[in-house]
Design an enzyme around this catalytic site. Structure first.
Site, short mmCIF file in Angstrom:
data_model
loop_
_atom_site.label_atom_id
_atom_site.label_comp_id
_atom_site.label_asym_id
_atom_site.label_seq_id
_atom_site.Cartn_x
_atom_site.Cartn_y
_atom_site.Cartn_z
N HIS A 248 2.45 58.56 4.79
CA HIS A 248 2.68 59.30 3.76
C HIS A 248 2.68 61.04 3.92
O HIS A 248 1.64 61.48 4.26
CB HIS A 248 1.61 59.02 2.53
CG HIS A 248 1.61 59.74 1.40
ND1 HIS A 248 3.11 59.78 0.64
CD2 HIS A 248 0.94 60.05 0.38
CE1 HIS A 248 2.86 60.42 -0.58
NE2 HIS A 248 1.25 60.82 -0.66
N SER B 236 3.01 65.01 -1.78
CA SER B 236 3.14 63.98 -2.60
C SER B 236 3.39 64.60 -4.05
O SER B 236 4.39 65.29 -4.33
CB SER B 236 1.80 63.20 -2.42
OG SER B 236 1.80 61.93 -3.03
N ASP C 162 7.89 56.10 4.12
CA ASP C 162 6.63 56.68 3.26
C ASP C 162 6.64 55.55 2.08
O ASP C 162 7.39 55.40 1.47
CB ASP C 162 7.05 57.96 2.60
CG ASP C 162 5.86 58.59 1.93
OD1 ASP C 162 5.01 57.82 1.05
OD2 ASP C 162 5.75 59.81 1.93
#
Length: 521
Positions: free
Chosen positions: A490, A236, A462
């Site tokens: 994710h 991320s 995602d």
């Protein structure tokens, strides 16, 4: 962007597979030092280091690059240490910070370290090292120490405290999709209160929490670990940190895995539009799955189900859902709850339950999901400073020059992409428009010319870091290689795809990059 979490903890009376655990305590038995005025290099570090590994980018940083970490045992087979870095890299003789670092030593023949960042920004890395099996495979852990750290201003690395628990409650519950001038003004006021609190707590630290400084800390950590090149796994927001590191130190890149990427060249508005599309795709995937189940509280086709969900959330604007005690689930908190439910397919069963209860007027489960997302404990205390630090970092990383009028227009545009999430994502950048510390620069592509091959992993559905961002980053990097995971959730590594795990392990262990166009299903 928030990270892929280790797991939901007892939100609905049961546990998801891997619960988030408390990280190792710091070496001095407490949180990082409150004062940042000391320039001493003493503490948990000692001078020295292998030749070449510790060469600083400039002579004035030699003392920082020459330190070695003084590890000591913590519980659970984890070792802890402190890394000393300058608060301001342009003034290395000035104030310093001590960065909290944990490692889980390799189980077999040691070949080096794998440094991990879980995302955020604003998320502490230490708690993840206790559950290192969720970070990296057994094959990787056999030869690599798994190393985590709390970035500057976060967790045990001198957490920046901007708001009281009660103030943070108000900040997070405030209408995040204002539909009147009064609501816009109040949302702006809440952002100004946050910024003022950050500056009041530590103005020097607040001015130096940007990702560029964290990337410099990461290179000092590499040297202190004794590694000539950095082996790194970023998820991320951690991909943005890894990309900026590669841009600053291309000759120090070893094997970098960037899983669930952000696009370094994207503006706040670019990111908002792409993320709105990502959450919309994830929502549609969830709805398709829900409607196939007898337990789904929504009815009809996908469009009808989305309309029912949207109507429920819109109704909470004027009439928040009642929850236990005196709390209520405002529209903002209810939307947080739905958003976190889309981060992982393992959360979908809880999201179905929460939506069903909300349709019956009960906001407890959506509020529990929102509290999990925001790290709010059952007693009302926020267990991390993530919800504050995310702004302290983002507002330094990218400038925000929009006015209320342009925010209003951009939010309306984003609503056409995602009616539920688009406006929230756009308006979430409002605090940066009045942030008192100037941003460090405009977004720009990262090429990292001359680096070793870098592995970029993108997931097609995602929600938080959409696939388009992975494609963009892989194109920018001079030595970028894209691995596509056709799936939900994710990030992809260690989240359920054996195909992705195998490819990432082969890269970390042997430097093997996937073939062009490689995909995992």
């Amino acid at each position: 962007m928030r990270p892929a979490r280790p797991g939901l903890v007892a939100l609905f009376g049961v546990l998801l597979p891997v619960a988030l655990v408390v990280g190792c305590s710091s070496s001095d038995g407490g949180p990082g030092p409150r004062a940042t005025g000391s320039s001493s290099m003493s503490g948990s570090t000692t001078p020295g280091g292998p030749a070449g590994v510790t060469d600083p980018p400039e002579p004035r940083l030699a003392g920082f690059y020459g330190q070695r970490l003084a590890w000591h045992d913590c519980s659970g087979g984890v070792q802890c240490a402190r890394l000393t870095v300058p608060v301001d890299y342009t003034e290395p003789d000035g104030a310093t910070l001590r960065i909290a670092v944990d490692r889980k030593p390799s189980s077999g023949t040691h070949r080096g370290s794998l440094v991990f960042n879980p995302g955020g920004p604003g998320v502490a890395g230490l708690p993840f090292i206790r559950s290192a099996s969720s970070v990296a495979s057994a094959a990787v852990r056999e030869h690599s120490d798994v190393v985590g750290f709390d970035p500057r201003g976060i967790g045990a690395s001198r957490a920046l405290q901007c708001l009281t628990d009660r103030q943070l409650d108000a900040f997070l519950a405030q209408d995040g999709s204002p539909d009147s001038p009064a609501e816009e003004t109040e949302l702006q006021r809440q952002g100004e209160l946050l910024a003022a609190g950050c500056l009041r707590d530590d103005p020097s630290l607040a001015a130096h929490m940007g990702t560029r400084d964290v990337a410099r800390d990461l290179d000092v950590l590499r040297a202190a670990l004794g590694d000539a090149r950095l082996t790194y796994l970023g998820k991320s927001y951690g991909t943005y940190l890894g990309a900026l590191y590669a841009g600053l130190f291309p000759n120090r890149v070893g094997r970098l895995v960037l899983d669930g990427p952000l696009d370094p060249s994207a503006t706040n508005l670019d990111n908002a539009r792409v993320q709105a599309a990502g959450f919309q795709r994830a929502l549609e995937s969830f709805l398709d799955d829900c409607l196939r189940r007898s337990s789904c509280p929504l009815r009809g086709g996908r469009a009808q189900a989305e309309s029912q969900l949207r109507s429920m959330l819109e109704a909470t604007d004027a009439h928040p859902l009642k929850a236990a005690g005196s709390r209520v689930a405002t529209q903002a908190l209810a939307t947080y709850g739905v958003a976190i439910g889309l981060y992982d397919t393992g959360y979908w069963q809880f999201l179905r339950q929460a939506i069903g209860e909300a349709l019956d007027g009960d906001g407890d489960s959506l509020l529990a999901l929102a509290d999990f997302y925001n790290d709010r404990g059952p007693g009302g205390h926020y267990t991390t400073n993530t919800s504050e630090a995310i702004y302290a970092v983002n507002c330094l990383d990218r400038p925000e020059r929009s006015t209320l009028a342009t925010f209003r227009a951009d939010a309306a545009d984003a609503a056409r992409i995602s009616p539920i999430f688009g406006p929230y994502i756009v308006w979430s950048n409002l605090p940066c428009a009045t942030w008192p510390v100037p941003a460090e620069g405009d977004p720009e592509p990262v090429e990292a010319v001359g680096s070793a091959p870098i592995l970029v992993v993108g997931t097609t559905r995602d929600p938080a870091t959409p696939y388009e961002s992975a494609q963009a980053l892989a194109r920018q990097l001079d030595a970028g290689h894209l691995l596509t995971y056709d799936g939900d959730g994710h990030t992809a590594y260690r989240t359920g795809s054996g195909c992705v795990d195998k490819a990432v392990d082969a890269y970390i262990l042997a430097g093997a990059v996937p073939a062009d166009g490689a995909r995992c299903g």
